[in-house]
Design a protein around this motif. Sequence first.
Motif, PDB file in Angstrom:
ATOM      1  N   SER A 111      10.190   5.648  -3.003  1.00  0.00           N
ATOM      2  CA  SER A 111       9.372   5.711  -4.216  1.00  0.00           C
ATOM      3  C   SER A 111       9.666   4.483  -5.066  1.00  0.00           C
ATOM      4  N   ARG A 122      -3.649   3.209  -8.204  1.00  0.00           N
ATOM      5  CA  ARG A 122      -2.477   2.667  -8.887  1.00  0.00           C
ATOM      6  C   ARG A 122      -1.818   3.756  -9.723  1.00  0.00           C
ATOM      7  N   PHE A 126       4.866   5.556  -7.045  1.00  0.00           N
ATOM      8  CA  PHE A 126       4.069   5.424  -5.826  1.00  0.00           C
ATOM      9  C   PHE A 126       5.002   5.260  -4.638  1.00  0.00           C
ATOM     10  N   GLY A 308       1.401   0.269   0.461  1.00  0.00           N
ATOM     11  CA  GLY A 308       1.228   1.369  -0.473  1.00  0.00           C
ATOM     12  C   GLY A 308       0.612   2.576   0.217  1.00  0.00           C
ATOM     13  N   GLU A 310      -0.258   5.615  -0.863  1.00  0.00           N
ATOM     14  CA  GLU A 310      -1.403   6.253  -1.529  1.00  0.00           C
ATOM     15  C   GLU A 310      -2.696   5.521  -1.204  1.00  0.00           C
TER      16      GLU A 310
END
Length: 426
Positions: A111, A122, A126, A308, A310
């Motif tokens: 994280s 964003r 994340f 990233g 996500e």
Amino acid sequence: MDIVTKAPRGTADKLPAQINKWHTIEKAAARIAETYGCKELRTPTFEHTELFQRGVGDTTDVVQKEMYTFNDKKGRSITLKPEGTAGAVRAALENGLLNEALPLKLYYLTSCFRYEAPQSGRLREFKQFGVEYFGADSPMSDAELICMADGIFRFLRIENIRLEINSIGCPKCRAEYQKALKEYYVQYSEQLCDTCKERLEKNPMRLLDCKSEICHGFAEKAPIILDYLCDECKTHFDKVKKALDDMGVKYTVNPRIVRGLDYYTNTVFEFISDNCGTQGTVCAGGRYNGLVEEIGGKSVSGLGFAMGLERVIMVMDAQNADYEPAKKCDLFIAGTDEASSLYAMNLVRQLRDYGFWAECDIVGRSLKSQMKYADKLGANFSMVIGENEIQSGKAELKNMKNGEKSFVNIGDKFAEGIGSILMAIE
């Protein structure tokens, strides 16, 4: 009451119904990284603030505006990590990993935390998958690292993602480029946004990455770094491109890529998609040859990337990509009374020891309610245990998908005997 029942702004829960998406990506990324010889590293969630000031760069937006920094109870400045590379370098130095055979290849799932305005793609907390190489100077290592990231996207069958690469040179040729940028931008200094007015003096390359419409327009006509590369940096970049060409990795050269962290040198790259909200970059990285020395170690080259997660999920959702199916209950065993419920619990324990997801009633439901619960679980098979089944040592196994029934032995070696049947439906 509302405050404690809502997640902090810019954070998101990973719910059980969606966790298979995370598992799919995390397992794929780790699997591909391990085929390249990478070993997993886990570092603390927070580090001493100085690590990021020295490593990331105190003129970057990350350090100046976005870090979650606080003093601990003894007054020491601590920061939740905004990125993974600096912590990986610190861990490698502190634990003597750079004294082992090089190149050292590491990967991590972690994280990260940045105080930014939350928007699509964003968050303030994340998840990142990252890879770091140490002690690999050759342009071949740049190409291999890019190939690894490309391989993860191909393994996940992600479509419509493009690779853009650039070289931002070494400190020597970059100094000449920054001088040229200052000379170009000084004529527009009064029209720049407030942030870029400050960047012009401290870090002029960051002007190229400004999202302001006015500053973006100036950047379009600014000098490009590729025209200022020294012979050594130019040769390095040419060899990276040739290696990518030879491996069939498609890319375009984007001379405007500068990256937001000060530690980058030479090769930088981004994997970009139009399907992750306003944030198009899904994966980014490059070479950082001076970072290990900056943090306090000997001169050891480094390079890496961060992905990233996500944003990867957003891209996959947009194209209706396939995920690893969510795990389902293999067998639900219902009991008709207290004695048979205890017997069912023992059978369930045996199955769990063999790695199966097995369930029985633990809340005192009626038989009818137990079977309804089995349906809600989506159990692949069900079985009812009563006095007759216990005495005979046999019970009826029902396939919940097609209704087929068969009798199985519930005595000795129950789990071993039924295992092949349960596995056949997976």
